[in-house]
Design a protein around this motif. Structure first.
Motif, short mmCIF file in Angstrom:
data_model
loop_
_atom_site.label_atom_id
_atom_site.label_comp_id
_atom_site.label_asym_id
_atom_site.label_seq_id
_atom_site.Cartn_x
_atom_site.Cartn_y
_atom_site.Cartn_z
N SER A 55 0.83 -1.20 0.00
CA SER A 55 0.00 0.00 0.00
C SER A 55 0.87 1.26 0.00
O SER A 55 1.75 1.41 0.85
N ARG A 277 6.45 3.46 14.69
CA ARG A 277 5.23 2.94 15.30
C ARG A 277 4.50 1.98 14.37
O ARG A 277 3.76 1.13 14.82
N TYR A 278 4.72 2.14 13.06
CA TYR A 278 3.95 1.31 12.13
C TYR A 278 4.58 -0.04 11.97
O TYR A 278 4.06 -0.90 11.30
N CYS A 279 5.75 -0.22 12.52
CA CYS A 279 6.44 -1.47 12.29
C CYS A 279 6.90 -1.96 13.66
O CYS A 279 8.07 -2.10 13.92
N PRO A 280 5.93 -2.17 14.55
CA PRO A 280 6.30 -2.45 15.93
C PRO A 280 6.85 -3.87 16.07
O PRO A 280 6.49 -4.75 15.30
N LYS A 288 1.21 -2.92 23.72
CA LYS A 288 0.32 -1.81 23.37
C LYS A 288 -1.11 -2.27 23.08
O LYS A 288 -2.06 -1.53 23.31
N PHE A 289 -1.23 -3.46 22.54
CA PHE A 289 -2.57 -3.96 22.21
C PHE A 289 -2.85 -5.21 23.04
O PHE A 289 -3.06 -6.30 22.52
N GLN A 296 -1.36 -11.56 13.51
CA GLN A 296 -1.05 -12.33 12.29
C GLN A 296 0.45 -12.52 12.12
O GLN A 296 1.24 -11.64 12.47
N GLU B 176 -8.42 3.88 7.01
CA GLU B 176 -7.06 4.02 6.49
C GLU B 176 -6.18 2.84 6.90
O GLU B 176 -5.33 2.40 6.13
N ALA B 178 -7.17 -0.15 7.29
CA ALA B 178 -7.55 -1.27 6.45
C ALA B 178 -7.00 -1.11 5.04
O ALA B 178 -6.63 -2.08 4.40
N ASP B 180 -4.29 0.51 4.33
CA ASP B 180 -2.85 0.43 4.41
C ASP B 180 -2.38 -1.00 4.64
O ASP B 180 -1.31 -1.38 4.23
N HIS B 184 -4.55 -7.25 7.30
CA HIS B 184 -4.85 -7.24 8.73
C HIS B 184 -6.28 -6.87 9.03
O HIS B 184 -6.89 -7.39 9.94
N VAL B 452 -2.47 10.06 11.50
CA VAL B 452 -1.39 9.09 11.62
C VAL B 452 -1.27 8.63 13.08
O VAL B 452 -1.13 7.44 13.37
N ASN B 453 -1.40 9.57 14.00
CA ASN B 453 -1.32 9.20 15.41
C ASN B 453 -2.44 8.27 15.81
O ASN B 453 -2.24 7.30 16.54
N ILE B 455 -4.13 6.26 13.87
CA ILE B 455 -3.94 4.96 13.24
C ILE B 455 -2.98 4.11 14.09
O ILE B 455 -3.26 2.97 14.43
N PHE B 456 -1.87 4.74 14.46
CA PHE B 456 -0.85 3.95 15.16
C PHE B 456 -1.26 3.63 16.59
O PHE B 456 -0.87 2.60 17.13
N SER B 457 -2.04 4.51 17.21
CA SER B 457 -2.36 4.22 18.60
C SER B 457 -3.54 3.27 18.73
O SER B 457 -3.66 2.56 19.71
N LYS B 458 -4.43 3.27 17.74
CA LYS B 458 -5.63 2.45 17.90
C LYS B 458 -5.59 1.15 17.11
O LYS B 458 -6.31 0.21 17.41
N PHE B 459 -4.80 1.12 16.09
CA PHE B 459 -4.81 -0.07 15.25
C PHE B 459 -3.41 -0.66 15.16
O PHE B 459 -2.45 0.06 14.92
N CYS B 460 -3.36 -1.93 15.40
CA CYS B 460 -2.06 -2.59 15.42
C CYS B 460 -1.62 -2.87 13.99
O CYS B 460 -2.18 -3.70 13.30
N MET B 461 -0.62 -2.12 13.55
CA MET B 461 -0.20 -2.23 12.17
C MET B 461 1.12 -2.94 12.07
O MET B 461 1.86 -3.04 13.01
N GLY B 462 1.43 -3.31 10.89
CA GLY B 462 2.81 -3.55 10.55
C GLY B 462 3.29 -4.96 10.54
O GLY B 462 2.61 -5.88 10.90
#
Lengths: 630, 463
Positions: A55, A277-280, A288-289, A296, B176, B178, B180, B184, B452-453, B455-462
């Motif tokens: 993305s 933060r996007y690649c924790p 954090k969660f 996954q 966003e 979803a 991105d 996930h 952006v904040n 997204i990162f604080s509420k959704f576990c990305m990456g």
């Protein structure tokens, strides 16, 4: 002691994804270019995830390609799986992502570099910049050799004062055990460059033979692969693809992690660098969660001729023994054998506020930089900047206008503007949500947006340019035609509509109106459009998008018009904003620090208010009058 | 920079005389054609000669709002050099406000502070020597507007808007995330859920809009601060004023009353007494919170009532505060006239004179309730002589905030439309973001890195 001295037009430091693009761009523009790498084996190395694109990153690769860069071509040659993401969503967020054969990717890029005229590859550590009166003159290597040049492009990635950590173990190396570059930071600091310390991390690699894939879900590539490069023949990328695999962590995994947090160098406070933060890491995700019962995990092949599998989603800096324990709780990994440990890596990079949008240092003329060195993260972000930094280094040597892309014309523009304008406190990753005009910045139209610029620079061939011009014409004509084709409510029409689950017509309408129906598209309606010309697939795609999303596209174009007005109001270079009395103190300080190139850029600096922008506009107008009066 | 069409009330918002609403920009004529009706109903001002005056009515659809005179000036022969319309209406804050609202409803946008002047300058209308002062005007007015627009907002309203924004950004962040990280998060079928959320939000905004009709979003009135040393008698004065006059309890629909203010109505003039714990509950504002804090109160006030205990001597604190009143509308009260006087009217007037000031000095006794009539009459006089006005910008602020609410509402409707038309999910966030921005402009918050904040604080990305 006699030392080697050589002269080049451009010196590129580093041969990662940024360095390769920079070096290739300069050499292809006919400039004598030398590229330094600490190890020739690490050219275009992918030390972390084994994919290109994804993305918004897929957008970047397309843009690189449209400007004449190499990344798209190279991945088309070396991918082992490919997917178009978000195909059920709007065209703006469709994004290509390919799994790379890492070794092949590296090798293919190296071959391209080695066979590019005017390009010299040199294995050596650059440890000093030669700067005279704020102008770059060249670099010195660790061995004492001097390379004089008219421009230097720094693409040092994660190598500056790098150290890799897991548990209590600290290795003073670059990624993958490679030699770090320990001297350049000091030279940069001596020249007044402000440095940051960032960190990132990577998961373990596990031996394929120790994995039980029957406990995982198979993830296949697309049936019909779309190439990244606009120059790749689509038939050439229809290969047999490798699979990826999906599995999940569980409460047991999380418990092990929680119980061992005190042994993580991050939680123990050993790591100073700021992570993304996007690649924790998996530790971060679990902390954090805490309410999530599973995360996954993607198991991805590192290449065709290796058993190493990348464990996507579980990067970590926990100690070796905990890594074993933790990975083995994941279904399918019960007997996992680790080939390479997961680790965190810390490195020096710059505060990118010190750069102009051309990626030239504001205070050191002729010095450019790109990639992770600028505080970004990701191969695609690196390559994008490398290309722009390389192009602009070349433009400065050639005495031509630099290439500056703005937020309304490309993701690369958004990326660079964000880096040089916003306060960057973590490695920066591209996201589609960062592009405010993303409906216009699609991956499918990157060639239409940027190839003319690539041509003007000299990196896009006449043939490609001619096709883009022709394509534009064809799209425009066809859109025009479709808007005016009348469709009667006759039996044939109703039949076609019915076939596609669309409500029958009560009155006549235009073809365009029908295409705008959510359940229909341009191609569906060929039957009731007898005058339709034969058009290439990519032209049809553009026509369809233009008609379907016409209203939204027009709205964004209107916003862009407003945006451009402020972008086009240029601010003077090296200007002292203390002179503008009515600016608020914070605005003066920030403006002096950032030295924005336009009022538009100024308006995006945090701490500069709309009132300050009004003041600037009035002030500019006033200066303009004064000039006229003289 | 922007060439869109702006409008504002060009005269002071006092309750008398004639008011002017000014419109400037390319659309000025198209706006006035939609709302102006001549006596015979046939005249179109866009067809009339420049620099002419026309009698008629301003209407919102069928509804007549006011009888007016309209002056038309075509570009470039106007102050801003753009097409300009001036609507002269009967004064009265309410009428002017309604006319401005109508103008905005039909296509203009509320002008930023100083924007007419800015345009005049940028269009080369004002000469160079005036430039600096133009900048100052823009600056001063903006500072004031920012201060007033946010500080005048009822606390509960601010909270409400924050809450709505929180919901909006959360939904955008979800979409966003979803987009991105499609592997996930899945947002298939999300439109339906979002549609319900927006329905709820729209209702909340409608309530806010209804309150803005009644001017209840803002603390309207003359901002009044009662200040003085400990035991000077501020509380007693407050009680007397509250007791004698009808204290207004403002209840915004859907919210509860803001605890930090008292409104007092003096024969139709609303005093908005900015009441703080420091002023009313504890007696020693000057000592406890210091002169600096006092200065802050003074800054935001339209009227200052300074209470002096006449049974004690003036000290340095008194003199310092009095010296700060020079460019303020202020009344000095000598309280405790029932006790033996130590500080007389002459003493205070001498201090005033030393500071080159002229302020009314009134002898009262809060305890005996003497002199209060004189205080009230003085305030009334000040108001009707135009010395005191309502917080000048406040109506404009209200109009601006209302316009922002309306465009947020419009954006939400566009999202609903996208959902209905089965547009892909990424289209939703375009209009959601506009709504988020509009709502932010009401409470003075920009977008920045919010998304952006979130997204990162509420959704576990990456990876």
């Amino acid at each position: 002691m006699p030392c080697i001295e050589e002269n080049y037009d451009v010196v590129v430091v580093g041969a990662g994804h940024a360095g390769c693009e920079a070096a290739l761009a300069c050499a292809r523009l006919g400039l004598e270019t030398i590229v330094f790498t600490v190890s020739v084996e690490s050219i275009a190395l992918m030390p972390c995830n084994p994919n290109i694109g994804g993305s918004s990153k897929g957008h970047l690769v397309r843009e690189i390609d449209a400007l004449g860069g190499e990344m798209g071509k190279n991945i088309d040659k070396t991918f082992i799986q490919s997917k178009m993401l978000n195909v059920s969503k709007g065209p703006a967020v469709h994004s290509l992502r390919a799994q790379a054969d890492k070794a092949e990717y590296s090798r293919a890029m190296r071959m391209t570099m080695e066979n590019t005229e005017h390009l010299t590859i040199r294995q050596a550590e650059v440890c000093k910049l030669i700067v005279e009166d704020g102008v770059i003159k060249g670099v010195k290597t660790f061995s004492g050799a001097t390379y004089y040049s008219k421009a230097v492009v720094l693409c040092t990635g994660t190598y500056l004062k790098a150290r890799c950590l897991y548990g209590e173990v600290i290795n003073y190396t670059g990624p993958n055990g490679l030699q770090p570059a320990n001297h350049l930071t000091d030279s940069l600091k001596e020249n007044g460059v402000e440095m940051f310390r960032f960190k990132t991390g990577t998961p373990a690699r596990i031996d394929k033979r120790s994995i039980d894939f029957s406990k995982m879900q198979e993830q296949k590539g697309d049936e019909r692969v779309v190439p990244f490069s606009f120059t790749t023949n689509p038939e050439d990328v229809q290969i047999e693809q490798e699979s990826c695999w999906l599995t999940y962590t569980n409460l047991k995994t999380h418990e092990i992690i929680k119980n061992n947090l005190d042994r993580s160098p991050i939680y123990a406070g050993i790591i100073e660098g700021t992570g993304p933060r996007y690649c924790p890491s998996i530790e971060d995700k679990v902390v954090k969660f805490a309410d999530k019962e599973r995360h996954q995990v993607f198991i991805e092949p590192e290449g065709k001729y290796t058993n190493e599998m990348y464990i996507g989603g579980m990067s970590s800096s926990l100690p070796e023994d905990v890594q074993y324990e933790m990975y083995r709780t994941v279904p399918g990994l019960e007997h996992a054998k680790i080939v390479k440990n997961a680790y965190a890596i810390e490195y020096d990079c710059i505060n990118p506020r010190q750069l102009n949008p051309t990626l030239e240092f504001k205070k050191i003329k002729g010095l450019f930089s790109g990639g992770q060195f600028n505080g970004s993260s990701g191969y695609e972000e690196a390559a994008s900047q490398g290309l722009v930094a390389g192009i602009n280094a070349a433009m400065s040597v050639l005495g031509k206008e630099p290439l500056v892309l703005d937020r309304s014309e490309s993701y690369i523009g958004v990326l660079i503007d964000d880096l040089v304008t916003k306060e960057n406190k973590e490695p920066y990753r591209m996201m589609t949500s960062r592009a405010e005009y993303r409906l216009l910045l699609r991956q499918d139209n990157a060639d239409l947006r940027l190839s003319k610029k690539g041509y003007a620079i000299g990196l896009i061939s006449q043939e490609r340019y001619d096709w883009v011009v022709e394509k534009e014409r064809l799209i425009q004509e066809e859109v025009e035609r479709v808007e005016h084709v009348n469709i009667g409510a006759n039996a044939k029409t109703q039949k076609v509509l019915e076939e596609h689950g669309s409500t029958p017509l009560k009155n006549g309408t235009t073809l365009a109106e029908l295409i705008r129906r959510p359940e229909l598209n341009y191609e569906d309606l060929a039957e009731i459009d007898p005058q339709r010309p034969q058009l290439a697939y990519d032209v049809v795609e553009q026509v369809n998008i233009h008609i379907k999303y016409d209203g939204y596209i027009k709205r964004q174009m209107k916003q862009v018009k407003e945006f451009k007005k402020l972008e086009n109001k240029k601010l003077p270079e090296h200007f002292d904003y203390e002179q503008v009395k009515s600016l608020r103190i914070e605005a003066k300080q920030k403006l002096n620090l950032y030295q924005p190139v336009s009022v538009g850029q100024a308006s995006r600096i945090s701490g500069v208010s709309p009132a300050d922008i009004s003041v600037l506009l009035v002030y500019l107008e006033q200066m303009h009058h004064q000039k006229k009066d003289k | 920079m922007k060439t869109d069409t702006i409008a504002a009330i060009a005269t002071a918002m006092t309750n008398s005389g004639i008011g002017i609403v000014r419109i400037s920009g390319e659309e000025a004529f198209s706006v006035i054609d939609k709302i102006y009706r001549s006596k015979n109903g046939k005249k179109k001002l866009s067809q009339e000669e420049s620099h002419t005056v026309h009698y008629g009515y301003i209407c919102d659809g069928e509804k007549i709002i006011d009888e007016v005179m309209v002056v038309i000036m075509r570009a470039p022969r106007s102050y801003t050099t753009e097409d300009t319309i001036e609507i002269d209406c009967h004064g009265g804050t309410l009428v002017m406000k309604r006319i401005l609202e109508t103008v905005i409803k039909y296509g203009a946008r509320p002008a930023e502070p100083g924007e007419f002047t800015k345009r005049a300058f940028l269009n080369g209308r004002i000469d160079l020597s005036q430039a600096e002062s133009v900048i100052d005007v823009i600056n001063a007015k903006n500072d004031f507007a920012l201060e007033s627009s946010i500080s005048q907002l009822q606390g509960k309203v601010k909270e409400k808007i924050k809450e709505i924004r929180g919901k909006v950004i959360h939904e955008i962040a979800f979409i966003e995330s979803a987009l991105d990280d499609p592997e996930h998060f899945s947002i298939d079928g999300y439109g339906e859920k979002l549609s319900k959320i927006i329905e709820g939000i729209s209702k909340e905004i409608e309530i806010l809009l209804a309150s803005s009709e009644n001017g209840e979003l803002l603390k309207e009135g003359i901002n009044t601060v009662i200040i003085g040393k400990p035991n000077a008698g501020k509380s007693s004065l407050m009680n007397v004023l509250l007791g004698r006059e009808r204290a207004i309890v403002t209840d915004i629909a859907g919210t509860t009353r803001d605890a930090l203010e008292e409104q007092i109505n003096l024969n139709g003039i609303t005093l908005n007494i900015v009441d703080t714990a420091g002023i009313r509950d504890t007696e020693d504002i000057v000592e406890k919170i210091g002169v600096d804090k006092a200065k802050e109160y003074l800054k935001s006030a339209n009227l200052i009532i300074y209470v002096v205990d006449s049974s004690t001597e003036l000290d340095q604190n008194d003199e310092e505060i009095i010296s700060m009143l020079s460019d303020k509308k202020a009344i000095i009260l000598l309280n405790k006239s029932d006790l033996s006087q130590v500080t007389s009217q002459e003493v205070v007037e001498k201090v005033l004179e030393e500071n080159n000031m002229e302020k009314p000095v009134i002898l009262i006794s809060a305890k005996e309730q003497t002199g209060i009539d004189k205080l009230e009459n003085t305030i009334k006089e000040m108001f009707f002589q135009g010395e005191l006005s309502f917080n000048d910008e406040i109506y404009i602020t209200n109009v601006r905030q209302k316009a922002a609410l309306q465009s947020a509402m419009k954006s939400f409707q566009l999202v609903q439309q996208s959902i209905e038309n089965e547009m892909p999910e990424d289209f939703y966030s375009i209009d959601l973001m506009s709504a988020y921005e509009e709502l932010g402009s009401i409470i003075g918050e920009a977008v920045g890195e919010d998304l952006v904040n979130e997204i990162f604080s509420k959704f576990c990305m990456g990876k």
